[in-house]
Write a protein that holds these residues in place. Structure first.
Motif, mmCIF file in Angstrom:
data_model
loop_
_atom_site.group_PDB
_atom_site.id
_atom_site.type_symbol
_atom_site.label_atom_id
_atom_site.label_comp_id
_atom_site.label_asym_id
_atom_site.label_seq_id
_atom_site.Cartn_x
_atom_site.Cartn_y
_atom_site.Cartn_z
ATOM 1 N N UNK A 115 0.830 -1.214 0.000
ATOM 2 C CA UNK A 115 0.000 0.000 0.000
ATOM 3 C C UNK A 115 0.861 1.259 0.000
ATOM 4 N N UNK A 116 2.094 1.130 0.498
ATOM 5 C CA UNK A 116 2.994 2.284 0.600
ATOM 6 C C UNK A 116 3.930 2.405 -0.604
ATOM 7 N N UNK A 117 3.709 1.548 -1.608
ATOM 8 C CA UNK A 117 4.641 1.552 -2.728
ATOM 9 C C UNK A 117 5.931 0.850 -2.360
ATOM 10 N N UNK A 118 5.791 -0.164 -1.496
ATOM 11 C CA UNK A 118 6.930 -1.035 -1.175
ATOM 12 C C UNK A 118 6.711 -2.347 -1.913
ATOM 13 N N UNK A 119 7.804 -3.059 -2.199
ATOM 14 C CA UNK A 119 7.667 -4.383 -2.792
ATOM 15 C C UNK A 119 7.721 -5.386 -1.643
ATOM 16 N N UNK A 120 6.569 -5.873 -1.252
ATOM 17 C CA UNK A 120 6.459 -6.650 -0.016
ATOM 18 C C UNK A 120 5.789 -7.977 -0.293
ATOM 19 N N UNK A 121 6.421 -9.055 0.145
ATOM 20 C CA UNK A 121 5.808 -10.361 -0.114
ATOM 21 C C UNK A 121 6.099 -11.385 0.973
ATOM 22 N N UNK A 122 5.215 -12.353 1.050
ATOM 23 C CA UNK A 122 5.323 -13.420 2.036
ATOM 24 C C UNK A 122 6.327 -14.462 1.597
ATOM 25 N N UNK A 123 6.980 -15.071 2.563
ATOM 26 C CA UNK A 123 7.977 -16.107 2.283
ATOM 27 C C UNK A 123 7.788 -17.273 3.248
ATOM 28 N N UNK A 124 8.376 -18.411 2.903
ATOM 29 C CA UNK A 124 8.320 -19.575 3.787
ATOM 30 C C UNK A 124 9.438 -19.518 4.817
ATOM 31 N N UNK A 125 9.440 -20.494 5.706
ATOM 32 C CA UNK A 125 10.411 -20.485 6.801
ATOM 33 C C UNK A 125 11.852 -20.675 6.315
ATOM 34 N N UNK A 126 12.059 -21.499 5.281
ATOM 35 C CA UNK A 126 13.432 -21.653 4.736
ATOM 36 C C UNK A 126 13.926 -20.317 4.220
ATOM 37 N N UNK A 127 13.023 -19.551 3.602
ATOM 38 C CA UNK A 127 13.409 -18.227 3.104
ATOM 39 C C UNK A 127 13.616 -17.248 4.257
ATOM 40 N N UNK A 128 12.855 -17.404 5.337
ATOM 41 C CA UNK A 128 13.078 -16.582 6.536
ATOM 42 C C UNK A 128 14.513 -16.790 7.017
ATOM 43 N N UNK A 129 14.907 -18.056 7.088
ATOM 44 C CA UNK A 129 16.270 -18.375 7.520
ATOM 45 C C UNK A 129 17.296 -17.759 6.565
#
Lengths: 196, 472
Positions: free
Chosen positions: B137-151
């Protein structure tokens, strides 16, 4: 992670579209802090009744699918929540390959980070696999090196997946170790950005 | 002259650390938000490999999914408690800032990011949660990731990502009175389906989008994932800038003005092209109610539940049948006749102060229907405090709503806020999947205004015809 090159296994057909990760593993089982042991909760609300007894009308409970390792489903498999518990549950239950006519992006990625091979085939090919697996005990081979799915009779289909994911799965690489070979570039990127 | 670009391309190009033909790009991550459910295995992975968090200063953690919304200091569920304690220990060990359950900044991760000004235009933002798209909403590129990607992000502050395709969701005209951002995003998903965004980053454009508040824009971007898109965003403008002015982590003083100029320059250039475009007319949209088991299964409040015999294909027919059976609905019945048992106002989609204010306006001076249990769960502790300052808690409580503490709550029922088997809930959340709010629970997604009116009437009503009492 465990590499996957070629896998032969019993097909379990789940002829539904838009199977979301809430169905694959419901929220009440996301509280564990390890990666192991989620298989018993796979498709929990479909597999078990409110007393925790197996539902006789849900096909994964049919004895003919005991030992299955290849799941075949419809469109948009794995949509919804990003929970990696979904591929963990599938893997812990015994699935190594998921075949669907399309996948949700996050789920697809999560599979490839865990040594589960997601294979996209056409709707007609999916229908054929589902028909076969519903009618009899049906075994197929999925060959990642040659990007082929085939049985012992007439079914033979090719599939595609991005080369990066293919290499990761074939080799079972630790992705973080691969990325850290670019550490200098990350350092440089940060320096340039923060002092510009 | 440079080719006109979309905001998506601009942000992408500013974050590529490493590019190799035929491979995904290695993308730098500016902000990594962390919560208790999808992070324990990631921290454990770091520990097992002797790795550190590369940038604790670009990481921010909170507790939201598991937290009780009543008596939050007594966590009865020991497994939930272990998960929260684990986050606490991990944040201490790896030096990650944490707004824990007792902290005044605690709240739903997608509510507090913007509230604290951590979310800013042009940033790349990830979180182990699919509704990370909210920050777009703020003009950020924001996306969800899985736990392996969190690591992976914890260890390297980067992520491998294939360059996404771009999709322009163009909303023409204006929304009618009583028609909200929630109705708009439901109508978009209803029209184009739950997977039209797969493989794309969406940019929402057009008059109706530009005239939305930041809260409305967050509601829209939040549900991008329900259309299959990992990310959805809106080009920053004056509305964006004014929202961020004075926020704690936003630049201050002169730096703010400089940042504001830079942010606005990220907006998609005139003449930029997208890989695909879909269009919808805002003025045709009515308040929406979902009838089925995914967010695309929605109809106008004046509509009837679909009849499977009218379906276009066999697979659609069986999908509608399954959904009707699960939802306990009859084909062709008017949705407005459906009686409800619960109302949930909350979640990362609709739990901000503006949402609560709108709901409070509807119920002010009225009583919740005796057949309905209604709860309000503010999105963050700050929202709760601000609402109480305005007396919203009194309005809700006098009407018969329960006024709770902040958390994800009944959106997914990881805490005690569960909708019982077979009962029906009008919910301002984002997912009406089977079992989402509790095994066997039946969820109908609506706007906060529609949820508030449903609480009073005990069934769905067209908010445009609902007479709001004049305040004393």
């Amino acid at each position: 992670m465990e590499p996957i090159r070629k896998h032969e296994g019993l097909v379990y057909p789940l002829n539904r579209s838009n199977i979301d990760t809430d169905q694959i593993i419901p929220k009440q089982f996301l509280k564990r802090i390890s990666r192991q042991g989620f298989g018993e909760f796979l498709f929990y609300n479909w597999r078990f009744d409110s007393k925790g007894e197996p539902r006789s009308d849900f096909s994964l409970n049919f004895p003919k699918y005991n030992g299955t390792s290849i799941l075949v489903a419809g469109d948009n498999f794995g949509c919804g929540s990003s929970r990696e518990h979904a591929p963990w549950a599938l893997q812990d239950y015994g699935f190594r390959v998921i075949i669907a006519s399309s996948f949700a992006d996050i789920f697809y990625n999560n599979c490839t980070k865990n040594g589960i091979l997601p294979v996209q085939l056409t709707e007609d090919q999916i229908s054929e696999l589902i028909d076969q697996a519903e009618a009899k005990s049906y075994t197929i081979t999925v060959d990642l090196e040659n990007k082929r799915v085939y049985d012992n009779h007439n079914f033979d289909a090719s599939f595609d997946l991005p080369n990066y994911q293919r290499e990761m799965l074939l080799n079972g690489w630790d992705e973080i170790a691969v990325t850290l070979t670019h550490k200098n570039k990350i350092d440089k990127f940060e320096e340039e950005r923060e002092f510009s | 002259m440079e080719m006109p670009k979309t905001i998506i391309e601009k942000i992408w190009e500013q974050h590529v650390v490493h590019h190799e033909e035929g491979k995904p790009d290695l993308l730098y991550i500016d902000l990594h938000l962390v919560h208790e459910v999808t992070s324990p295995q990631a921290f454990e992975g770091l520990r097992l490999n002797g790795r550190k968090v590369r940038r604790p200063d670009r990481t921010f953690a909170t507790m939201d999914h598991n937290v009780p919304t009543i008596h939050r200091h007594v966590i009865k569920d020991q497994i939930s408690k272990t998960q929260m304690d684990t986050l606490q220990k991990n944040c201490e060990e790896f030096n990650v800032p944490l707004a824990d359950i007792h902290h005044p900044d605690q709240g739903i991760v997608h509510v507090i990011g913007p509230e604290l000004g951590l979310t800013q235009p042009g940033k790349t933002i990830v979180c182990g949660d699919s509704h990370t798209s909210t920050h777009g909403a703020f003009g950020a590129l924001a996306f969800g990731i899985g736990t392996s990607e969190v690591e992976h992000v914890l260890a390297t502050q980067t992520i491998w990502q294939a360059r996404p395709k771009t999709l322009n969701v163009k909303v023409n005209g204006k929304l009618g009175t009583g028609v909200t951002a929630k109705d708009l995003i439901l109508a978009i998903i209803g029209k184009f389906g739950v997977k039209f965004g797969t493989g794309y980053v969406l940019e929402y454009t057009g008059e109706a989008i530009q005239s939305l508040s930041m809260e409305g824009r967050m509601t829209i971007c939040n549900m991008s994932i329900e259309a299959g898109a990992r990310a959805g965003l809106i080009s920053p403008d004056d509305t964006t800038v004014e929202f961020l002015r004075g926020k704690r982590h936003a630049p201050q003083g002169e730096d703010f003005e400089k940042a504001a100029q830079k942010w606005k320059s990220l907006a998609t250039d005139d003449g930029a092209t997208y890989d695909a475009t879909v269009e919808i007319d805002a003025d045709e949209i009515e308040p929406q109610v979902t009838w089925g088991t995914n967010p695309g299964m929605c109809i106008p409040v004046s509509g009837n539940v679909p009849d499977p015999t009218q379906a276009k294909s066999d697979s659609e027919k069986s999908e509608i049948r399954r959904a009707l059976e699960y939802m306990g609905l009859e084909a062709g019945q008017p949705i407005a006749a459906v009686k409800i048992d619960h109302v949930f106002i909350g979640s990362c989609t609709n739990s901000r102060l503006a949402d609560l204010k709108k709901a409070a306006t509807i119920i002010s001076g009225q009583k919740v229907n005796p057949a309905v249990t209604a709860i309000v769960v503010p999105g963050s502790h700050s929202v709760k405090v601000a609402a109480e300052k305005e007396g919203l808690d009194i309005i809700f409580k006098e009407a018969g709503f329960e006024w709770r503490d902040a958390g994800c709550s009944a959106c997914l029922g990881m805490n005690d806020d569960i909708i019982p088997d077979g009962e029906r809930c009008a919910s301002t959340s984002n997912r009406n999947f089977e079992g989402r709010q509790g095994a066997g629970a039946r969820t109908h997604l609506v706007s906060p205004e529609m949820a508030a009116a449903a609480a009073i009437e005990g069934k769905f009503v067209d908010i445009r015809k609902f007479s709001v009492p004049t305040p004393n």
